[in-house]
Design an enzyme around this catalytic site. Structure first.
Site, short mmCIF file in Angstrom:
data_model
loop_
_atom_site.label_atom_id
_atom_site.label_comp_id
_atom_site.label_asym_id
_atom_site.label_seq_id
_atom_site.Cartn_x
_atom_site.Cartn_y
_atom_site.Cartn_z
CB THR A 123 17.31 67.35 -6.11
OG1 THR A 123 17.44 68.76 -6.06
CG2 THR A 123 18.58 66.70 -5.59
CG LEU A 152 15.48 77.83 -5.40
CD1 LEU A 152 14.68 77.82 -4.12
CD2 LEU A 152 14.62 78.37 -6.52
CD GLU A 154 12.06 76.18 1.46
OE1 GLU A 154 11.41 76.62 2.42
OE2 GLU A 154 11.92 75.04 1.01
N GLY A 255 23.99 74.74 16.30
CA GLY A 255 22.66 74.78 16.90
C GLY A 255 21.95 73.45 16.76
N GLY A 259 17.34 71.11 8.61
CA GLY A 259 16.10 70.42 8.28
C GLY A 259 15.68 70.90 6.91
CB CYS A 262 16.90 70.65 0.04
SG CYS A 262 15.70 71.35 -1.10
CE LYS A 265 14.10 66.08 -1.61
NZ LYS A 265 14.83 66.14 -2.83
CE LYS A 325 16.41 79.27 4.74
NZ LYS A 325 17.10 79.02 3.45
C1 UDX Z 1 19.38 74.26 0.73
C2 UDX Z 1 20.61 74.73 -0.05
O1 UDX Z 1 21.23 75.78 0.68
C3 UDX Z 1 20.20 75.19 -1.43
O2 UDX Z 1 21.36 75.56 -2.17
C4 UDX Z 1 19.48 74.06 -2.14
O3 UDX Z 1 19.04 74.47 -3.41
C5 UDX Z 1 18.29 73.59 -1.31
O4 UDX Z 1 18.71 73.24 0.00
P1 UDX Z 1 17.38 75.48 2.03
O5 UDX Z 1 16.79 74.13 2.25
O6 UDX Z 1 16.51 76.63 1.62
O7 UDX Z 1 18.53 75.40 0.90
O8 UDX Z 1 18.06 75.90 3.39
P2 UDX Z 1 19.50 76.32 3.91
O9 UDX Z 1 19.62 77.78 3.97
O10 UDX Z 1 20.57 75.57 3.20
O11 UDX Z 1 19.41 75.78 5.41
C6 UDX Z 1 19.18 74.40 5.65
C7 UDX Z 1 19.11 74.11 7.12
O12 UDX Z 1 20.39 74.24 7.71
C8 UDX Z 1 18.18 75.03 7.93
O13 UDX Z 1 17.44 74.22 8.82
C9 UDX Z 1 19.12 75.93 8.67
O14 UDX Z 1 18.59 76.37 9.89
C10 UDX Z 1 20.32 75.00 8.89
N1 UDX Z 1 21.60 75.71 9.05
C11 UDX Z 1 22.10 76.48 8.04
C12 UDX Z 1 22.32 75.57 10.24
O15 UDX Z 1 21.89 74.88 11.17
N2 UDX Z 1 23.52 76.21 10.37
C13 UDX Z 1 24.05 76.96 9.37
O16 UDX Z 1 25.15 77.49 9.57
C14 UDX Z 1 23.31 77.11 8.18
#
Ligand code: UDX
Length: 436
Positions: A123, A152, A154, A255, A259, A262, A265, A325
């Site tokens: 990115t 993607l 995680e 909630g 964090g 991705c 930042k 997460k």
């Molecule tokens: C994210 C994007 O979803 C993905 O498409 C990209 O390629 C990389 O960044 P990821 O960092 O794996 O993926 O996590 P994601 O599932 O998006 O969750 C990010 C954060 O948001 C987590 O801390 C999660 O707990 C929080 N979250 C997610 C919430 O607080 N509420 C929600 O409804 C969804």
């Protein structure tokens, strides 16, 4: 398959991409500068936790299609080179640090064969691909460069790579698109939408998607603040608005906020880049998205104080969850760990449990106390804070936990625990965005 692939940078994205491409039948070589990581991967061992990726990696290494090296010259006979190195937030500001991307492209340039295609997956700030491509015309004019952002998540990395909801390629000519179509042919055959874009648009798609997701989360957390003030329930509100297909119910989980490596930042780097481009006004709202997100961490600390006391020095707080997460061992910019460290700094005695993230958490916060057993973690606690929604925590028996703690107070920072279940077992239960 005729094409051979290399993956530069064997972190989260790189290993996933390498193993998945190998599973499609390609011969793939992964290159990384870290010899320990390369040694582990060569043994077929995954250096981090990701469901399903460990077995896929082992299987592909064993099959002989996938190998790893620290030697960049090993890519000399390879056709397509995926650049998957990290672009962390820079130490002195909001912008992305492009050191690794630039170094990766410079390192492979001398070995690129005639007709090779370099494909950026990292990115990056918009404009990076174009400038790397210009650079390559000087250092390796025999090669071309395209950009192919990765979406993607995680915890679902393999599924998202092999069955993505779209493929986006930024290309300057038809040949680059044809090569990428050949690479992704089995995925396209599943009916996956294919989007051809120019280089800047391909780069922007990624940050726009992450900005939208961050906005959704901060929107519902802003609603949680209003619900708290007005005596409403954000979980009911989210459910009700989510039935509107224009809004959709996903990513409306209120909630302690987002964090990880991705979302935080990426929105900051996007703002920094927009400022450079003179378009900061358009992204001013992302500052607020970031502020709402960080405020959620403070709000949960305020709730802890309101339940215990302003002075936390006498209290033991059991924290459930350290990763950003569930189904990941990633603790980068984890709200759970940030809150744990802040509570400890405020004088509370904090013990953190996590099913997978204790070791990575310990590396970042060596002074926090950790427990690998959830029932031991909650022992004699004055309050339990549920901060990462691992299944294990949803399956806890409140009556059993109740016999171990000092006082039965639990705060659900993720709005997933069964409030009635805990209340019926005699607990004082509080959740962000829901009145008591
Ligand atoms: C994210 C994007 O979803 C993905 O498409 C990209 O390629 C990389 O960044 P990821 O960092 O794996 O993926 O996590 P994601 O599932 O998006 O969750 C990010 C954060 O948001 C987590 O801390 C999660 O707990 C929080 N979250 C997610 C919430 O607080 N509420 C929600 O409804 C969804």
């Amino acid at each position: 398959m005729d094409l051979t692939l290399s993956v530069i940078g064997c972190g989260y994205l790189g290993v996933t991409h390498a193993a998945c491409m190998s599973s499609l039948g390609f011969t793939v070589i992964g290159v990384d500068t870290d010899p320990d990581k390369v040694a582990m991967l060569t043994r077929g061992e995954l250096p981090f936790y990701e469901p399903g990726l460990d077995s896929l990696l082992a299987q592909e290494v064993k099959a002989g299609r996938l190998s790893f090296t620290t030697d960049f010259s090993a890519i000399a006979n390879t056709d397509v080179h995926f650049v998957c190195v990290g672009t962390p937030q820079s130490k002195d500001g909001l912008a992305a640090d492009l050191t690794y991307v630039k170094a990766a492209v410079a390192a492979i340039a001398p070995y690129l064969k005639e007709g090779a295609l370099v494909v950026g997956k990292s990115t990056v700030p918009v404009g990076t691909a174009q400038s790397l491509r210009s650079e390559l015309t000087l250092t390796a004019p025999q090669a071309d460069l395209a950009w192919n952002p990765e979406f993607l998540r995680e915890g679902f990395a393999v599924e998202d790579t092999l069955k993505p909801n779209r493929l986006v390629v930024g290309v300057v000519n038809d040949r680059a698109e044809e090569i990428l179509k050949e690479v992704y042919e089995p995925i396209i055959a599943l009916g996956t939408p294919w989007i051809r874009a120019d280089l800047p648009t391909a780069e922007l798609v990624k940050v726009a998607a992450n900005s939208f997701l961050a906005t959704k989360i901060s929107f519902i957390n802003a609603m949680a603040e209003v619900c708290e003030a007005a005596g409403g329930d954000v979980t009911v509100l989210a459910k009700a608005i989510g039935y509107d297909p224009r809004i959709g119910s996903r990513f409306l989980q209120a909630g302690i906020g987002f964090g990880g490596g991705c979302l935080p930042k990426d929105i900051r780097a996007f703002m920094a880049r927009a400022e450079e481009l003179g378009a900061m006004q358009a992204l001013e709202f992302l500052r607020e998205i970031d502020a709402i997100n960080l405020r959620a961490r403070q709000r949960v600390i305020d709730v802890v104080r309101s339940k215990l006391s302003e002075d936390l020095t006498q209290y033991k707080i059991a924290i459930l969850g350290a990763t950003f997460k569930p189904d990941s061992d990633d603790v980068r910019d984890s709200p759970a760990l940030d809150i744990s460290a802040q509570l400890q700094a405020a004088g509370a005695s904090v013990v953190v449990h996590d099913p997978k993230g204790i070791e990575p958490a310990r590396k970042r916060f060596p002074n926090l106390q950790y427990s690998s057993n959830v029932l031991e973690c909650v022992k004699d606690a004055d309050l339990i804070l549920h901060l990462t929604e691992w299944r294990e925590y949803r399956e806890l028996n409140p009556s059993v936990v109740g016999t171990l703690v000092k006082s039965k107070i639990i705060i659900d920072g993720r709005n997933v625990l069964d409030r009635d279940l805990w209340r019926n077992a005699g607990w004082r239960f509080h959740a962000l965005g829901r009145s008591d």
